[in-house]
Write an enzyme that holds these catalytic residues in place. Structure first.
Site, PDB file in Angstrom:
ATOM      1  CG  ASP A   1       2.765   3.803  -7.463  1.00 25.98           C
ATOM      2  OD1 ASP A   1       1.880   2.974  -7.772  1.00 25.98           O
ATOM      3  OD2 ASP A   1       2.927   4.877  -8.078  1.00 25.98           O
TER       4      ASP A   1
ATOM      5  CG  ASP B   1      -2.159   0.884   1.014  1.00 23.66           C
ATOM      6  OD1 ASP B   1      -3.255   0.316   0.856  1.00 23.66           O
ATOM      7  OD2 ASP B   1      -2.020   2.126   0.985  1.00 23.66           O
TER       8      ASP B   1
ATOM      9  CE  LYS C   1     -13.441  -1.950  -3.252  1.00 26.27           C
ATOM     10  NZ  LYS C   1     -13.685  -1.569  -1.833  1.00 26.27           N
TER      11      LYS C   1
END
Length: 272
Positions: A84, A68, A149
């Site tokens: 990143d 993260d 997602k």
């Protein structure tokens, strides 16, 4: 927050020690689709605050890595990287952590910061999930699994096709723990493809032999492709229709001269 306090899964997360109600989404996804198996190595992209990491560790018991931009508070038995996922330096750190063979499973429950403008938010979601897919392609083992997602919208089907180009089995699934008013949906890709070709690719090939099922069998960059409704000796232009981990199927687009008339008997060439 008041709505969350009335939320069943919010309370369950508190009671069971999970950092996020989203933990139950991964549990339900895995119960339905079996993406994480015991001993799997798992990488969670956009993992903060760590609810999916907790569940992944419980399900796998193996190597679990969270990535993260934000710092992730420590979780016992879980490694984290602050970086990143679009950066080569982060990819290298992930590979060092999970090993050169890659991860068994890549997860991404990340979402962009919402602006309230749905078209903009949907576009940002697709941008983020595309980054997750590109990262997964670099760090997954052959036949590995992917869960991401996505916000539904006019670009969703195009994104789904990108996932289908890289996995044998692809499903869209909404777990019960997702709020009923939410536009989120989870795309699940199983059996990551490492074949040297993809659906829609076109080639000119010579049919030298038939497989046991009667289809033509040709090698393209060492990969077996079965071609329907051809005979030995034909030269044809084919289009890849479906790709499996160890072979592919193709349809004939155009019948050319007999193979014996070609100086390049037995060869294949990429058709533009």
């Amino acid at each position: 927050m008041a709505r969350d306090r009335r939320d069943y899964y919010y309370h369950q997360a508190k009671e069971e020690g999970y950092r996020s109600r989203a933990s139950f989404k991964l549990k339900q996804i895995n119960e339905k689709h079996n993406v994480i198996k015991r001993g799997d190595s798992v990488v969670d992209l956009g993992a903060a605050p760590g609810g999916w990491l907790q569940v992944a560790k419980q399900l796998s018991g193996g190597k679990v890595l969270g990535v993260d931009l934000q710092r992730i508070a420590p979780i016992e038995g879980v490694e984290t990287i602050q970086g990143d996922i679009n950066a080569d330096s982060t990819i290298k750190k992930i590979i060092r952590a999970v090993g050169e063979k890659g991860a068994d499973v890549v997860l991404c429950d990340a979402a962009p910061n919402l602006s309230g403008n749905w078209s903009y938010d949907h576009a940002r979601s697709i941008e983020l999930t595309t980054s997750a897919l590109e990262c997964a392609k670099k760090i997954l083992k052959p036949k590995g699994n992917f869960v991401v997602k996505v916000f539904q919208g006019d670009m969703f089907n195009d994104y789904l096709e990108k996932v289908r180009d890289n996995f044998v089995h692809v499903k869209a699934y909404s777990p019960q723990a997702s709020r009923s008013q939410s536009a989120e949906i989870y795309v699940i890709g199983k059996k990551f493809l490492t074949a040297p070709l993809r659906r829609g690719d076109k080639f000119v090939v010579d049919i030298e032999k038939l497989g046991s099922g009667g289809d033509g069998a040709v090698l393209i960059e060492g990969f077996v492709v079965f071609v329907k409704e051809v005979e030995v000796g034909e030269k044809v232009r084919i289009k890849i229709a479906d790709v499996k981990p160890n072979f592919a199927f193709a349809d004939v687009e155009e019948r050319l001269e007999k193979a014996e008339d070609s100086e390049n008997l037995g060869n294949s060439e990429k058709a533009e």
